[in-house]
Design an enzyme around this catalytic site. Structure first.
Site, PDB file in Angstrom:
ATOM      1  N   HIS A 141       0.835  -1.191   0.000  1.00  0.00           N
ATOM      2  CA  HIS A 141       0.000   0.000   0.000  1.00  0.00           C
ATOM      3  C   HIS A 141       0.878   1.252   0.000  1.00  0.00           C
ATOM      4  O   HIS A 141       1.899   1.313   0.691  1.00  0.00           O
ATOM      5  CB  HIS A 141      -0.915   0.011   1.218  1.00  0.00           C
ATOM      6  CG  HIS A 141      -2.274  -0.555   0.945  1.00  0.00           C
ATOM      7  ND1 HIS A 141      -3.095  -1.030   1.936  1.00  0.00           N
ATOM      8  CD2 HIS A 141      -2.974  -0.704  -0.217  1.00  0.00           C
ATOM      9  CE1 HIS A 141      -4.228  -1.454   1.414  1.00  0.00           C
ATOM     10  NE2 HIS A 141      -4.182  -1.274   0.112  1.00  0.00           N
TER      11      HIS A 141
ATOM     12  N   ASP B 138       0.735   4.178   1.313  1.00  0.00           N
ATOM     13  CA  ASP B 138       1.055   4.929   2.536  1.00  0.00           C
ATOM     14  C   ASP B 138       2.197   4.294   3.315  1.00  0.00           C
ATOM     15  O   ASP B 138       2.801   4.936   4.178  1.00  0.00           O
ATOM     16  CB  ASP B 138      -0.180   5.107   3.432  1.00  0.00           C
ATOM     17  CG  ASP B 138      -0.890   3.809   3.785  1.00  0.00           C
ATOM     18  OD1 ASP B 138      -1.016   2.950   2.897  1.00  0.00           O
ATOM     19  OD2 ASP B 138      -1.329   3.659   4.936  1.00  0.00           O
TER      20      ASP B 138
ATOM     21  N   ASP C 137      -0.631  -4.155   8.788  1.00  0.00           N
ATOM     22  CA  ASP C 137      -2.056  -3.890   8.572  1.00  0.00           C
ATOM     23  C   ASP C 137      -2.797  -5.215   8.511  1.00  0.00           C
ATOM     24  O   ASP C 137      -2.491  -6.075   7.672  1.00  0.00           O
ATOM     25  CB  ASP C 137      -2.261  -3.131   7.260  1.00  0.00           C
ATOM     26  CG  ASP C 137      -1.913  -1.669   7.385  1.00  0.00           C
ATOM     27  OD1 ASP C 137      -1.239  -1.300   8.365  1.00  0.00           O
ATOM     28  OD2 ASP C 137      -2.312  -0.893   6.498  1.00  0.00           O
TER      29      ASP C 137
ATOM     30  N   HIS D 120      -0.751   3.254  13.457  1.00  0.00           N
ATOM     31  CA  HIS D 120      -1.560   3.262  12.234  1.00  0.00           C
ATOM     32  C   HIS D 120      -3.025   3.470  12.598  1.00  0.00           C
ATOM     33  O   HIS D 120      -3.882   2.640  12.300  1.00  0.00           O
ATOM     34  CB  HIS D 120      -1.356   1.957  11.469  1.00  0.00           C
ATOM     35  CG  HIS D 120      -1.805   2.018  10.029  1.00  0.00           C
ATOM     36  ND1 HIS D 120      -1.667   3.133   9.251  1.00  0.00           N
ATOM     37  CD2 HIS D 120      -2.404   1.081   9.237  1.00  0.00           C
ATOM     38  CE1 HIS D 120      -2.141   2.882   8.032  1.00  0.00           C
ATOM     39  NE2 HIS D 120      -2.610   1.648   8.010  1.00  0.00           N
TER      40      HIS D 120
END
Length: 309
Positions: free
Chosen positions: A66, A68, A182, A245
């Site tokens: 991802h 980010d 994540d 996060h």
């Protein structure tokens, strides 16, 4: 040799370009090893604030692809190559990540080839120090070992379409820190999080009024709720649980949940030691875990002096 084992949250944010929460990135310092997990927006700025030369990173480990988590890679790689006290990397830029990392890095090399050639000609920088070495992995197991430092990658569940996705277990002289990456609630985080001194976990939350919005539902379905994270913490019993996060969702008219609401929701399932991460918050892992919040450059200089063998 120093027995230092310090973990610093360089960035605790999400794709939103907030100045107080930069992109996801976690700094690991163990003895003579300096390792970065992910390189989100502003990772190099946070390292500069700490006084950690960006050319001294031994390895960059990626959790997934991802943007980010990866937009800071060119800055870390190329700025770390420059002739300066904050850079001057000696040797190739070392990247470790799941299958697909090599392809990404090869394309970055192609994208920045004109800059590289210009700087070699104009600044006489050494080509070998801008080279990239990549190690890929495709399953759970050790991914980096140097001296007493051992890092294990483990698969997590960030959604059916977001694969590969990994977390990391960092082991150093009998101490353990775990970074979830994540993920939705996942048994592998519980498995690799057991007996951790420090367990750093992602989290996502929105006010009830937003839960009917499809794109909010999609985002939440890719992450871990505070109550679910609390169950992970309760099952793994770390010395300290930490959120990073922070996916605190909002709209133009509805504000994001506050830290107090996050803590309250987590306490529904977990009663143990808990910190809500902030950018530049550091954890010094020993018999106890010392938590230090960022107060400025003077404190950073003091930390660096104490960490010197």
């Amino acid at each position: 040799m120093s027995t230092l084992f310090r973990v610093t949250l360089l960035g605790t944010g999400v794709p939103i370009p907030r100045p107080d929460r930069f992109g996801p990135s976690t700094l690991i310092e163990t003895g003579d090893q300096t390792v970065l997990i992910d390189a989100g927006r502003g990772a190099t700025i946070r390292m500069f604030e700490l006084g950690v030369p960006i050319g001294r990173i031994n390895a960059l480990l990626l959790t997934h692809f991802h943007s980010d988590h990866t937009v800071g890679i060119p800055d870390l790689w190329l700025t770390g190559w420059l002739s300066s006290h904050f850079a001057s990397r000696k040797g190739p830029f070392h990247v470790i990540g799941p299958v697909g990392t090599s392809t990404m890095m090869r394309h970055l090399e192609a994208a920045y080839a004109p800059d590289i050639e210009i700087r070699i000609e104009d600044e006489k920088l050494a080509r070998e120090n801008v080279a990239i070495t990549v190690e890929e992995f495709a399953s759970d197991g050790p991914v980096y070992e140097a001296g007493d430092l051992r890092i294990i990658g483990f698969t997590v569940d960030h959604g059916d379409a977001i694969k590969p996705a990994y977390g990391y277990r960092i082991e150093y002289r009998g101490r353990v820190a775990v970074v979830s990456g994540d993920t939705r609630y996942n048994e592998n985080v519980v498995r690799y999080g057991r007996n951790a001194d420090l367990l750093i976990h992602e989290v996502a939350m929105a006010r009830p009024e937003l839960l009917v919005i499809p794109h909010i539902q999609r985002i939440l379905n890719h992450h871990t709720s505070p109550q679910e994270a609390g169950r992970v913490f309760a099952r793994t019993t770390p010395k300290l649980a930490v959120f990073t996060h922070l996916v605190m969702l909002a709209s133009e008219t509805i504000s994001p949940p506050c830290v107090e609401e996050l803590i309250t929701a987590t306490r529904e399932t977990y009663a143990g030691p808990l910190e809500v991460g902030e950018d530049l918050m550091s954890f010094h892992i020993g018999d106890e875990i010392a938590v230090r919040r960022w107060v400025g450059p003077r404190q950073a200089a003091a930390w660096r002096m104490r960490a010197t063998p």
